[in-house]
Structure formats: structure tokens, C-alpha cells
Write an enzyme that holds these catalytic residues in place. Structure first.
Site, short mmCIF file in Angstrom:
data_model
loop_
_atom_site.label_atom_id
_atom_site.label_comp_id
_atom_site.label_asym_id
_atom_site.label_seq_id
_atom_site.Cartn_x
_atom_site.Cartn_y
_atom_site.Cartn_z
N LEU A 125 8.84 149.29 83.11
CA LEU A 125 9.29 150.40 83.94
C LEU A 125 8.51 150.35 85.25
O LEU A 125 7.29 150.18 85.25
CB LEU A 125 9.04 151.75 83.25
CG LEU A 125 9.87 152.07 82.01
CD1 LEU A 125 9.49 153.45 81.46
CD2 LEU A 125 11.36 152.03 82.32
N ASP A 126 9.22 150.51 86.37
CA ASP A 126 8.57 150.55 87.68
C ASP A 126 7.62 151.75 87.76
O ASP A 126 7.78 152.74 87.02
CB ASP A 126 9.61 150.65 88.79
CG ASP A 126 10.42 149.37 88.95
OD1 ASP A 126 9.97 148.33 88.44
OD2 ASP A 126 11.50 149.42 89.57
N PRO A 127 6.64 151.70 88.68
CA PRO A 127 5.66 152.79 88.76
C PRO A 127 6.25 154.19 88.86
O PRO A 127 5.74 155.12 88.23
CB PRO A 127 4.85 152.42 90.00
CG PRO A 127 4.90 150.93 90.03
CD PRO A 127 6.28 150.57 89.56
N VAL A 165 9.11 155.26 87.76
CA VAL A 165 10.01 155.60 86.65
C VAL A 165 9.22 156.20 85.50
O VAL A 165 8.11 155.76 85.19
CB VAL A 165 10.78 154.35 86.20
CG1 VAL A 165 11.72 154.69 85.05
CG2 VAL A 165 11.55 153.75 87.36
#
Length: 297
Positions: free
Chosen positions: A52-54, A56
């Protein structure tokens, strides 16, 4: 050494072979969160399943200790997200019908900043629903194949709608076999560990520190519930621990599985032994039933 049944393990064994269904906060990367959990639990390594991106938030299973070996199993099932589609103009009257057209196979090329090769590929959108529309925002629920780029999906939706669009907030609500009904936070884990180590003057709900830990950190078998299982004799499990495949005479029971499908092998007490690929008839008198991929003992 073969493990005890999941319900019979002491806390140290759960810490060394466990999984947290983490509610990832916004800000840190998935890698950073895994490192924090590694240090909190006190194991040599921890690994997240499904980046997961930061920015998200949401469902991020994190495996601890030897459980990091079973990470491939968490790539097998679909993912579910709730996303805000930020439209660049007022929503058209046909928004719902255009969105519905994106269900099914869709072509995607990974973004420039992704960690994989930027080759065109197909990903399946199982379900795509518009939950709410407010001014120039649409709230979407997306159930999709692992590896789908929701940011790219939102961009493509904007082009199809004729308004242009980008992804706003994104939250993952499920990654097979976990969902947001059993999420735990980093604070929940810190509290459970403090109670277990007698570092907190308060008492956990119910008064049982070990039960409080298991509410947050489950035995790692929890992460394998969605793939077919093969039960093998303890003698066969000992051979698997030495690198042997699973042979038909050692199989006690097996779920239906297709050839080359990922399966998990267990001893009769429910302890995971290995991951492997289904290779032959479990009812045969001889031959290989499971080719090894990851030994878990």
C-alpha cells in the site's frame, strides 16, 4: 521441528509464526510499518502482503518471523477497495452506466513509479459500484484481481466519462482472506505486547494477556484459510521438513484442487507444514501429490 496445534501454542510461538491484520495508517510506507512491527514483536523479520502506498489506509496483513515464508499465499485472492473518484467537471448523467462498463477484464500499464516492468497487462475487475455521488466526487467500491492499479483505473474512468478524473483517498477494505471486520491498529498491538510483557499497570479486557495478544496477532495459519488444504501424516511432514515433496502414501485428506494450484499442507493437528503446487492424485498408491514451494517448519 513440527509445531503444536495453533490453539495450543504459547505466546512466543505465536510471535514467531503470526499474522496481524493491520489497519495501516496514512503516512508511513508498508515497508516502514512492517519494520515497526518487527521491532515491536522482537522477531528477526516481518513482511507485509500486498503493498500500500504511504497515503493509502486499511487492510495490510503483516507476517512475523517464520511466517514471512507464506507471503505468496496472500497474492492468490482478490482485493477490495473504497476510493474517492475526483472528477474534473460535474458528473455526467450516464456516470453509473459508464462505470459499470469497466467490470470485467481491463488493460493496464503500471505507473512510471511502480516497482514492476511497465508492460501492458490484463487485470480483472470483479465488481465496481458507485456508492455515492456528491458534487464532483464519486465514492467507489472496487473488488479486483491482485495487482490492479486503482489510480490508473480512476484515470481511465475520467477519460471514459469525458470529465477527466484522478484518485482521491483510497482505503483497502479486504485482501483475501482478511477484511476490515477484524482490523487491529499499531496501538492495539503495542497494548497487547505491553500486557503480555507486564509493562502496563492496567489489565486487558477479560484479564487474559495471552488472549489479548491473540486478538491482534493470530497464528499464521489464519493467512492460509482461502487456499486448498492437504492433510499429511506427521511422518510425511518430517520428510517435508527435510525438503522432500508430499507423496501419495503420506496424504490423509485433501481438498479438491487443480493441477499446479497453490495448496497448503498441514499435520492432523492443523499446524501448517508447507506451501506447494498440486501435482498428482492424493488417492493414488504412489507418486507426488504436492511439489514444494515453501517449507514452513
Amino acid at each position: 521441528m513440527l509445531r503444536d496445534a495453533p490453539a495450543d501454542r504459547d505466546p512466543d510461538d505465536v510471535l514467531e509464526f503470526g499474522v496481524v491484520n493491520l489497519d495501516k495508517p496514512p503516512g508511513p510506507s508498508a515497508h516502514q510499518v512492517s519494520a515497526w512491527i518487527r521491532d515491536m514483536v522482537g522477531v528477526e523479520k516481518a513482511a507485509h502482503a500486498g503493498t500500500l502506498d504511504p497515503k493509502v489506509t486499511g487492510c495490510l496483513p503483516v507476517l512475523t518471523g517464520a511466517a514471512t515464508r507464506l507471503a505468496p499465499a496472500l497474492l492468490e485472492g482478490p482485493k477490495e477497495y473504497v476510493a474517492v473518484l475526483e472528477l474534473h467537471a460535474d458528473p455526467p448523467a450516464n456516470l453509473h452506466s459508464v462505470v459499470e462498463e469497466f467490470e470485467g477484464p481491463t488493460y493496464q500499464k503500471p505507473p512510471r513509479k511502480s516497482a514492476v516492468a511497465r508492460r501492458l497487462r490484463v487485470r480483472e475487475i470483479h465488481d465496481l459500484d458507485v456508492l455515492e455521488v456528491s458534487e464532483r466526487q464519486a465514492l467507489l467500491r472496487i473488488r479486483c484481481e491482485s495487482g490492479t492499479y486503482v489510480r490508473k483505473l480512476c484515470h481511465d474512468l475520467g477519460r471514459a466519462l469525458g470529465t477527466g478524473a484522478h484518485m482521491g483517498h483510497l482505503r483497502r477494505t479486504a485482501t483475501t482472506p482478511f477484511d476490515d471486520a477484524t482490523l487491529s491498529t499499531l496501538h492495539d498491538l503495542a497494548d497487547a505486547l505491553a500486557w503480555l510483557r507486564d509493562e502496563d499497570d492496567t489489565s486487558p479486557p477479560g484479564g487474559d494477556p495471552e488472549a489479548a495478544l491473540r486478538d491482534v496477532l493470530a497464528p499464521a495459519e489464519r493467512a492460509l484459510e482461502h487456499i486448498p488444504s492437504v492433510t499429511i501424516a506427521p511422518s510425511a511432514a518430517e520428510q517435508v521438513a527435510e525438503g522432500a515433496p508430499v507423496y501419495a502414501p503420506g496424504v490423509i485428506d485433501a481438498d479438491d484442487a487443480e493441477r499446479d494450484q497453490l495448496v497448503a499442507c498441514y499435520t492432523p493437528n492443523g499446524a501448517a507444514v508447507c506451501l506447494g503446487r498440486f501435482a498428482g492424485d492424493p488417492d493414488a498408491d504412489s507418486g507426488t501429490v504436492v511439489d514444494l514451494e515453501r517449507v514452513l517448519v
